[in-house]
Design a protein around this motif. Structure first.
Motif, PDB file in Angstrom:
ATOM      1  N   LEU A 277       0.862  -1.189   0.000  1.00  0.00           N
ATOM      2  CA  LEU A 277       0.000   0.000   0.000  1.00  0.00           C
ATOM      3  C   LEU A 277       0.898   1.240   0.000  1.00  0.00           C
ATOM      4  N   PRO A 278       1.303   1.717  -1.182  1.00  0.00           N
ATOM      5  CA  PRO A 278       2.192   2.879  -1.226  1.00  0.00           C
ATOM      6  C   PRO A 278       1.575   4.128  -0.602  1.00  0.00           C
ATOM      7  N   VAL A 279       0.255   4.257  -0.714  1.00  0.00           N
ATOM      8  CA  VAL A 279      -0.451   5.422  -0.169  1.00  0.00           C
ATOM      9  C   VAL A 279      -1.684   4.939   0.570  1.00  0.00           C
ATOM     10  N   GLU A 280      -1.905   5.487   1.757  1.00  0.00           N
ATOM     11  CA  GLU A 280      -3.059   5.074   2.547  1.00  0.00           C
ATOM     12  C   GLU A 280      -3.515   6.231   3.417  1.00  0.00           C
ATOM     13  N   VAL A 281      -4.815   6.404   3.511  1.00  0.00           N
ATOM     14  CA  VAL A 281      -5.390   7.393   4.417  1.00  0.00           C
ATOM     15  C   VAL A 281      -6.010   6.669   5.603  1.00  0.00           C
ATOM     16  N   GLN A 282      -5.560   7.020   6.779  1.00  0.00           N
ATOM     17  CA  GLN A 282      -6.038   6.393   8.017  1.00  0.00           C
ATOM     18  C   GLN A 282      -6.925   7.384   8.763  1.00  0.00           C
ATOM     19  N   ARG A 283      -8.080   6.929   9.183  1.00  0.00           N
ATOM     20  CA  ARG A 283      -8.972   7.791   9.969  1.00  0.00           C
ATOM     21  C   ARG A 283      -9.100   7.242  11.385  1.00  0.00           C
ATOM     22  N   GLU A 284      -8.903   8.136  12.361  1.00  0.00           N
ATOM     23  CA  GLU A 284      -9.058   7.810  13.777  1.00  0.00           C
ATOM     24  C   GLU A 284     -10.206   8.653  14.321  1.00  0.00           C
ATOM     25  N   ALA A 285     -11.382   8.055  14.346  1.00  0.00           N
ATOM     26  CA  ALA A 285     -12.587   8.817  14.688  1.00  0.00           C
ATOM     27  C   ALA A 285     -12.555   9.332  16.123  1.00  0.00           C
ATOM     28  N   ARG A 286     -11.966   8.586  17.069  1.00  0.00           N
ATOM     29  CA  ARG A 286     -12.023   8.980  18.480  1.00  0.00           C
ATOM     30  C   ARG A 286     -10.998  10.042  18.835  1.00  0.00           C
ATOM     31  N   GLN A 287      -9.957  10.157  18.024  1.00  0.00           N
ATOM     32  CA  GLN A 287      -8.933  11.145  18.343  1.00  0.00           C
ATOM     33  C   GLN A 287      -9.460  12.557  18.088  1.00  0.00           C
ATOM     34  N   GLY A 288      -8.774  13.534  18.680  1.00  0.00           N
ATOM     35  CA  GLY A 288      -9.293  14.896  18.621  1.00  0.00           C
ATOM     36  C   GLY A 288     -10.572  15.028  19.426  1.00  0.00           C
ATOM     37  N   ASN A 289     -10.648  14.224  20.498  1.00  0.00           N
ATOM     38  CA  ASN A 289     -11.828  14.218  21.365  1.00  0.00           C
ATOM     39  C   ASN A 289     -13.095  13.943  20.569  1.00  0.00           C
ATOM     40  N   GLY A 290     -12.979  13.030  19.610  1.00  0.00           N
ATOM     41  CA  GLY A 290     -14.130  12.659  18.794  1.00  0.00           C
ATOM     42  C   GLY A 290     -14.275  13.480  17.541  1.00  0.00           C
ATOM     43  N   GLY A 291     -13.468  14.531  17.407  1.00  0.00           N
ATOM     44  CA  GLY A 291     -13.557  15.350  16.204  1.00  0.00           C
ATOM     45  C   GLY A 291     -13.013  14.642  14.982  1.00  0.00           C
ATOM     46  N   GLY A 292     -12.133  13.652  15.199  1.00  0.00           N
ATOM     47  CA  GLY A 292     -11.602  12.880  14.079  1.00  0.00           C
ATOM     48  C   GLY A 292     -10.285  13.427  13.579  1.00  0.00           C
ATOM     49  N   ILE A 293      -9.355  12.534  13.405  1.00  0.00           N
ATOM     50  CA  ILE A 293      -8.051  12.893  12.845  1.00  0.00           C
ATOM     51  C   ILE A 293      -7.745  11.934  11.715  1.00  0.00           C
ATOM     52  N   GLU A 294      -7.198  12.449  10.627  1.00  0.00           N
ATOM     53  CA  GLU A 294      -6.806  11.614   9.511  1.00  0.00           C
ATOM     54  C   GLU A 294      -5.316  11.778   9.230  1.00  0.00           C
ATOM     55  N   ILE A 295      -4.707  10.687   8.816  1.00  0.00           N
ATOM     56  CA  ILE A 295      -3.274  10.659   8.562  1.00  0.00           C
ATOM     57  C   ILE A 295      -3.033  10.107   7.175  1.00  0.00           C
ATOM     58  N   LEU A 296      -2.228  10.811   6.409  1.00  0.00           N
ATOM     59  CA  LEU A 296      -1.801  10.325   5.100  1.00  0.00           C
ATOM     60  C   LEU A 296      -0.489   9.568   5.280  1.00  0.00           C
ATOM     61  N   TRP A 297      -0.481   8.289   4.921  1.00  0.00           N
ATOM     62  CA  TRP A 297       0.728   7.466   4.987  1.00  0.00           C
ATOM     63  C   TRP A 297       1.266   7.250   3.579  1.00  0.00           C
ATOM     64  N   THR A 298       2.542   7.517   3.393  1.00  0.00           N
ATOM     65  CA  THR A 298       3.213   7.169   2.137  1.00  0.00           C
ATOM     66  C   THR A 298       4.371   6.236   2.461  1.00  0.00           C
ATOM     67  N   ARG A 299       4.618   5.268   1.583  1.00  0.00           N
ATOM     68  CA  ARG A 299       5.626   4.243   1.845  1.00  0.00           C
ATOM     69  C   ARG A 299       6.539   4.083   0.630  1.00  0.00           C
ATOM     70  N   LYS A 300       7.800   3.795   0.907  1.00  0.00           N
ATOM     71  CA  LYS A 300       8.804   3.614  -0.142  1.00  0.00           C
ATOM     72  C   LYS A 300       9.620   2.352   0.137  1.00  0.00           C
ATOM     73  N   THR A 301       9.983   1.671  -0.931  1.00  0.00           N
ATOM     74  CA  THR A 301      10.969   0.594  -0.864  1.00  0.00           C
ATOM     75  C   THR A 301      12.087   0.960  -1.836  1.00  0.00           C
ATOM     76  N   TRP A 302      13.253   1.239  -1.290  1.00  0.00           N
ATOM     77  CA  TRP A 302      14.376   1.712  -2.104  1.00  0.00           C
ATOM     78  C   TRP A 302      15.559   0.764  -2.017  1.00  0.00           C
ATOM     79  N   LEU A 303      16.267   0.670  -3.122  1.00  0.00           N
ATOM     80  CA  LEU A 303      17.558   0.007  -3.154  1.00  0.00           C
ATOM     81  C   LEU A 303      18.538   1.025  -3.745  1.00  0.00           C
ATOM     82  N   LEU A 304      19.272   1.687  -2.884  1.00  0.00           N
ATOM     83  CA  LEU A 304      20.239   2.711  -3.283  1.00  0.00           C
ATOM     84  C   LEU A 304      21.600   2.248  -2.786  1.00  0.00           C
ATOM     85  N   HIS A 305      22.466   1.842  -3.726  1.00  0.00           N
ATOM     86  CA  HIS A 305      23.671   1.130  -3.321  1.00  0.00           C
ATOM     87  C   HIS A 305      24.898   1.658  -4.059  1.00  0.00           C
ATOM     88  N   PRO A 306      26.006   1.889  -3.333  1.00  0.00           N
ATOM     89  CA  PRO A 306      27.245   2.362  -3.966  1.00  0.00           C
ATOM     90  C   PRO A 306      27.961   1.225  -4.698  1.00  0.00           C
TER      91      PRO A 306
END
Length: 351
Positions: A277-306
């Protein structure tokens, strides 16, 4: 009570997000454009394959120390044969992720402009800078390993020329960046010196190059004279380059030291994998005292080698992947080819 703040799920379609081209990617950096980092489908495939490490085999050169056979007309005389052998570079993948909370990010995005473009610029620029920092950190580790392997360090190291003075009183024309110091560092590679394609410097060193009238500019892809060069080599200016400030860690009159790196073509190989899942939006309904918080997750798999190095068999990262500090340590890398075949040289000066 529901929040009135614009939520990331209101402005981001993760499928569309993944299909959009990156605003800033490693392929748009000076490191990549100069040719010192080479990406190919083989490394992409390795990055996508299972496992934490990868073997990158290569053919060693024919040993020039073996003389050829001397021909004769005796049918009973058989010529000697020799073989070439494979070497092995062991690389370790980097599995990385970054979460960005909507509470700070989305409220900023809602102020105006195109929200999707704004968030892409913000996230991709972050990843581009991380990519560059991992490259420089790996160079720092190679430098430290070469100093360590030399025993006494300094100019005994075969990839490093240290022209710097130890104290402020030692600083002079011979201890700062100049052509002679540069060529001395470049010629640590012997007759392979001409493989150099680029030199990366701190902005303080770049200012001296400009003051010395050593910089020429060539046209970019739009025809503008904007690409700086030095003796025909592309100049990469990055304040993330290794730098020890005046007084160092011990205090007193220690002089500042700057490390410039000379890169040859293909100094690093790069492959990019595809996380589940390179990109994912996570919702936490209870956080923010119930106001809801969302987090954008981005993920990378890299092979950078000398090129020419293997991850030390005795080095294990604290996590699955090496962090920046671990990449820069003197026991992370082992050179597995002759010095001439390594397209890297280091120059240390006082500015």
């Amino acid at each position: 009570m529901a929040t009135n703040t614009v939520q990331l799920t209101d402005i981001i379609d993760t499928v569309v997000y993944q299909d959009l081209p990156a605003i800033d990617s490693p392929e748009r950096t000076a490191f990549y454009e100069s040719g010192i980092v080479v990406r190919n489908s083989l490394l992409d495939g390795i990055a996508n394959a299972p496992g934490k490490t990868a073997e990158l085999p290569f053919w060693r050169d024919i040993d020039a120390d073996n003389e050829p056979n001397l021909s004769n007309d005796n049918p009973a005389t058989e010529g000697d044969t020799h073989k070439i052998i494979q070497g092995d570079q062991v690389a370790r993948k980097a599995f990385l992720n970054k979460g960005l909370s909507e509470t700070d990010l989305a409220s900023e995005l809602a102020m105006g402009g195109d929200a999707m473009r704004r968030i892409r610029a913000r996230v991709d620029t972050y990843w581009m800078r991380q990519w560059q920092r991992r490259l420089v950190a790996s160079c720092n580790g190679i430098y430290a390993n070469n100093i360590k392997a030399s025993g006494s360090g300094g100019n005994d190291a075969d990839m490093v020329y240290d022209a710097s003075g130890a104290t402020n009183d030692d600083v002079g024309a011979a201890t700062v960046f100049n052509r002679q110091n540069f060529t001395t560092a470049a010629f640590t590679a012997g007759d392979a010196y001409d493989r150099a394609e680029a030199v990366a410097v701190h902005s303080v060193v770049y200012k001296r190059m400009i003051d010395n009238d050593d910089i020429d500019f060539i046209p970019d892809s739009q025809g503008r004279m904007t690409i700086p060069t030095f003796l025909g080599l592309r100049v990469i200016v990055d304040d993330g380059m290794p730098f020890t400030p005046a007084a160092g860690s011990a205090g007193g009159a220690d002089a500042p030291k700057f490390t410039s790196i000379i890169f040859g073509n293909g100094a690093f190989g790069w492959g990019e994998g595809s996380p589940r899942l390179p990109v994912e939006v996570q919702r936490e309904a209870r956080q923010g005292n119930g106001g809801g918080i969302e987090i954008l997750w981005t993920r990378k798999t890299w092979l950078l080698h000398p090129f020419g190095f293997a991850v030390s068999t005795t080095k294990t990262p604290a996590s699955v992947s090496f962090d920046l500090a671990e990449l820069a340590e003197d026991d992370t890398w082992e050179r597995v080819v002759d010095r001439k075949n390594v397209p890297l040289s280091f120059l240390v000066t006082n500015g």
